[in-house]
Write a protein that holds these residues in place. Structure first.
Motif, PDB file in Angstrom:
ATOM      1  N   SER A 181       0.831  -1.203   0.000  1.00  0.00           N
ATOM      2  CA  SER A 181       0.000   0.000   0.000  1.00  0.00           C
ATOM      3  C   SER A 181       0.863   1.249   0.000  1.00  0.00           C
ATOM      4  N   ASP A 182       0.230   2.394  -0.103  1.00  0.00           N
ATOM      5  CA  ASP A 182       0.961   3.671  -0.057  1.00  0.00           C
ATOM      6  C   ASP A 182       1.664   3.867   1.276  1.00  0.00           C
ATOM      7  N   ASP A 183       1.133   3.229   2.341  1.00  0.00           N
ATOM      8  CA  ASP A 183       1.738   3.380   3.664  1.00  0.00           C
ATOM      9  C   ASP A 183       3.134   2.766   3.750  1.00  0.00           C
ATOM     10  N   ALA A 184       3.482   1.881   2.818  1.00  0.00           N
ATOM     11  CA  ALA A 184       4.801   1.252   2.846  1.00  0.00           C
ATOM     12  C   ALA A 184       5.927   2.280   2.701  1.00  0.00           C
ATOM     13  N   ALA A 185       5.610   3.467   2.167  1.00  0.00           N
ATOM     14  CA  ALA A 185       6.625   4.515   2.000  1.00  0.00           C
ATOM     15  C   ALA A 185       6.862   5.294   3.288  1.00  0.00           C
ATOM     16  N   LEU A 186       6.023   5.105   4.297  1.00  0.00           N
ATOM     17  CA  LEU A 186       6.165   5.845   5.544  1.00  0.00           C
ATOM     18  C   LEU A 186       7.359   5.341   6.348  1.00  0.00           C
ATOM     19  N   ASN A 187       7.963   6.224   7.122  1.00  0.00           N
ATOM     20  CA  ASN A 187       9.103   5.862   7.970  1.00  0.00           C
ATOM     21  C   ASN A 187       8.603   5.302   9.304  1.00  0.00           C
ATOM     22  N   ILE A 188       7.891   4.204   9.214  1.00  0.00           N
ATOM     23  CA  ILE A 188       7.294   3.564  10.389  1.00  0.00           C
ATOM     24  C   ILE A 188       7.628   2.069  10.351  1.00  0.00           C
ATOM     25  N   TRP A 189       8.143   1.548  11.477  1.00  0.00           N
ATOM     26  CA  TRP A 189       8.491   0.127  11.525  1.00  0.00           C
ATOM     27  C   TRP A 189       7.220  -0.710  11.454  1.00  0.00           C
ATOM     28  N   ALA A 190       7.292  -1.797  10.694  1.00  0.00           N
ATOM     29  CA  ALA A 190       6.179  -2.727  10.582  1.00  0.00           C
ATOM     30  C   ALA A 190       6.719  -4.154  10.560  1.00  0.00           C
ATOM     31  N   GLY A 191       5.943  -5.088  11.091  1.00  0.00           N
ATOM     32  CA  GLY A 191       6.374  -6.483  11.095  1.00  0.00           C
ATOM     33  C   GLY A 191       5.631  -7.297  12.131  1.00  0.00           C
ATOM     34  N   GLU A 192       6.245  -8.415  12.523  1.00  0.00           N
ATOM     35  CA  GLU A 192       5.620  -9.354  13.455  1.00  0.00           C
ATOM     36  C   GLU A 192       6.453  -9.471  14.724  1.00  0.00           C
ATOM     37  N   ILE A 193       5.769  -9.641  15.840  1.00  0.00           N
ATOM     38  CA  ILE A 193       6.418  -9.958  17.106  1.00  0.00           C
ATOM     39  C   ILE A 193       5.853 -11.297  17.575  1.00  0.00           C
ATOM     40  N   PRO A 194       6.601 -12.384  17.413  1.00  0.00           N
ATOM     41  CA  PRO A 194       6.087 -13.697  17.822  1.00  0.00           C
ATOM     42  C   PRO A 194       5.824 -13.750  19.324  1.00  0.00           C
ATOM     43  N   ILE A 195       4.786 -14.453  19.701  1.00  0.00           N
ATOM     44  CA  ILE A 195       4.493 -14.733  21.107  1.00  0.00           C
ATOM     45  C   ILE A 195       5.033 -16.119  21.422  1.00  0.00           C
ATOM     46  N   VAL A 196       5.966 -16.197  22.353  1.00  0.00           N
ATOM     47  CA  VAL A 196       6.619 -17.460  22.701  1.00  0.00           C
ATOM     48  C   VAL A 196       6.238 -17.829  24.128  1.00  0.00           C
ATOM     49  N   THR A 197       5.720 -19.031  24.332  1.00  0.00           N
ATOM     50  CA  THR A 197       5.392 -19.514  25.669  1.00  0.00           C
ATOM     51  C   THR A 197       6.288 -20.698  26.014  1.00  0.00           C
ATOM     52  N   SER A 198       6.615 -20.805  27.286  1.00  0.00           N
ATOM     53  CA  SER A 198       7.471 -21.903  27.732  1.00  0.00           C
ATOM     54  C   SER A 198       7.140 -22.244  29.175  1.00  0.00           C
ATOM     55  N   PHE A 199       7.643 -23.372  29.633  1.00  0.00           N
ATOM     56  CA  PHE A 199       7.425 -23.811  31.002  1.00  0.00           C
ATOM     57  C   PHE A 199       8.679 -23.548  31.824  1.00  0.00           C
ATOM     58  N   GLY A 200       8.500 -23.057  33.036  1.00  0.00           N
ATOM     59  CA  GLY A 200       9.622 -22.767  33.911  1.00  0.00           C
ATOM     60  C   GLY A 200      10.042 -23.962  34.742  1.00  0.00           C
ATOM     61  N   GLU A 201      10.917 -23.695  35.709  1.00  0.00           N
ATOM     62  CA  GLU A 201      11.397 -24.746  36.604  1.00  0.00           C
ATOM     63  C   GLU A 201      10.247 -25.247  37.484  1.00  0.00           C
ATOM     64  N   PRO A 202      10.095 -26.562  37.629  1.00  0.00           N
ATOM     65  CA  PRO A 202       9.043 -27.093  38.506  1.00  0.00           C
ATOM     66  C   PRO A 202       9.242 -26.625  39.947  1.00  0.00           C
ATOM     67  N   VAL A 203       8.162 -26.237  40.599  1.00  0.00           N
ATOM     68  CA  VAL A 203       8.184 -25.803  41.996  1.00  0.00           C
ATOM     69  C   VAL A 203       7.482 -26.874  42.832  1.00  0.00           C
ATOM     70  N   THR A 223      11.027 -30.322  27.485  1.00  0.00           N
ATOM     71  CA  THR A 223      11.837 -30.428  26.273  1.00  0.00           C
ATOM     72  C   THR A 223      10.989 -30.371  25.014  1.00  0.00           C
ATOM     73  N   HIS A 224       9.652 -30.417  25.192  1.00  0.00           N
ATOM     74  CA  HIS A 224       8.736 -30.406  24.040  1.00  0.00           C
ATOM     75  C   HIS A 224       8.550 -28.996  23.532  1.00  0.00           C
ATOM     76  N   ARG A 225       8.578 -28.826  22.230  1.00  0.00           N
ATOM     77  CA  ARG A 225       8.345 -27.536  21.602  1.00  0.00           C
ATOM     78  C   ARG A 225       7.224 -27.694  20.603  1.00  0.00           C
ATOM     79  N   PRO A 226       5.993 -27.263  20.949  1.00  0.00           N
ATOM     80  CA  PRO A 226       4.862 -27.421  20.014  1.00  0.00           C
ATOM     81  C   PRO A 226       5.097 -26.671  18.723  1.00  0.00           C
ATOM     82  N   GLN A 227       4.630 -27.262  17.637  1.00  0.00           N
ATOM     83  CA  GLN A 227       4.793 -26.666  16.319  1.00  0.00           C
ATOM     84  C   GLN A 227       3.603 -25.789  15.965  1.00  0.00           C
TER      85      GLN A 227
END
Length: 231
Positions: A181-203, A223-227
């Protein structure tokens, strides 16, 4: 989800058809079931005395059915046992989508919406299978490591199942939609920020004996990493 004439002819039933951005709609069983199997929490919606109610719940899928469970005294369980129509939804957030304009901001996600009626499960074997599925949904392999439910616990628990007959998925992935689009010429960052979830140390529980080791199910979980599904 399957067996509807309109779906076999290439058009899903109106009730489950994705109308907003229909290209994001997915109707094949494999996609719907894969999303359901990765989601831990479902929201179950129903009507109580004319008022809408939506309750977050743990759930599990076995074959072509979705199972939930709760106390026999639960208002929701009593209504669903009586045949109240219900809607069950899940959502997996995959990332934030940042565009040049406020209007084009979005998110990458996978979701499922299923409609139907729940039925009470009375068969003893199916009830036990469902309880095993609930436990293993929280932590795969856990049911074989713990004490099984006793007769009193089984008696106090209502288990309901809803056939997956009317369900659809909606999936969005990829960058923002304004690269061309015409907005692609603007000096504004655009993109994706992935959301990453993980499990911590067992308590450990405060009352746990110190000689009890961390079980294999927890080691496997960490050790499992869902796809991420991108179909």
């Amino acid at each position: 989800m399957t067996g509807h004439k309109s779906e076999r002819e290439g058009r899903p039933p109106d009730r489950i058809r994705v109308r907003r951005n229909p290209k994001k709609g997915r109707y094949e069983s494999a996609t719907v079931e894969a999303i359901l199997d990765r989601a831990l929490v479902a929201h179950v919606a129903f009507v109580d005395h004319g008022e809408p109610v939506c309750i977050p719940m743990l759930f599990a899928r076995l074959g072509g059915k979705l199972y939930i469970h709760g106390s026999r005294a639960s208002r929701m369980m009593r209504l669903l046992v009586a045949g109240q129509r219900a809607c069950l939804t899940v959502t997996l957030m995959q990332g934030l989508v940042l565009a040049r304009s406020a209007f084009e901001h979005s998110a990458n996600y996978e979701s499922v919406v299923a409609f139907g009626r729940f039925e009470v499960i009375k068969d003893a074997d199916e009830r036990l299978d469902a309880l095993a599925a609930f436990t293993n949904k929280i932590l795969p392999g856990r049911f074989d490591e713990v004490r099984p439910p006793n007769a009193q616990e089984l008696k106090a628990t209502t288990i309901l199942a809803m056939p997956i007959e009317q369900a659809s998925a909606k999936v969005r992935y990829g960058p923002p939609d304004d690269d061309d689009s015409d907005d692609a010429a603007l000096n504004i960052w655009a993109g994706e920020i992935p959301i990453v979830t993980s499990f911590g140390e067992p308590v450990p529980s405060p009352g746990l004996r110190t000689d009890i080791p961390i079980p294999a199910s927890i080691h496997a979980l960490r050790t499992h990493r869902p796809q991420t599904t991108r179909s």
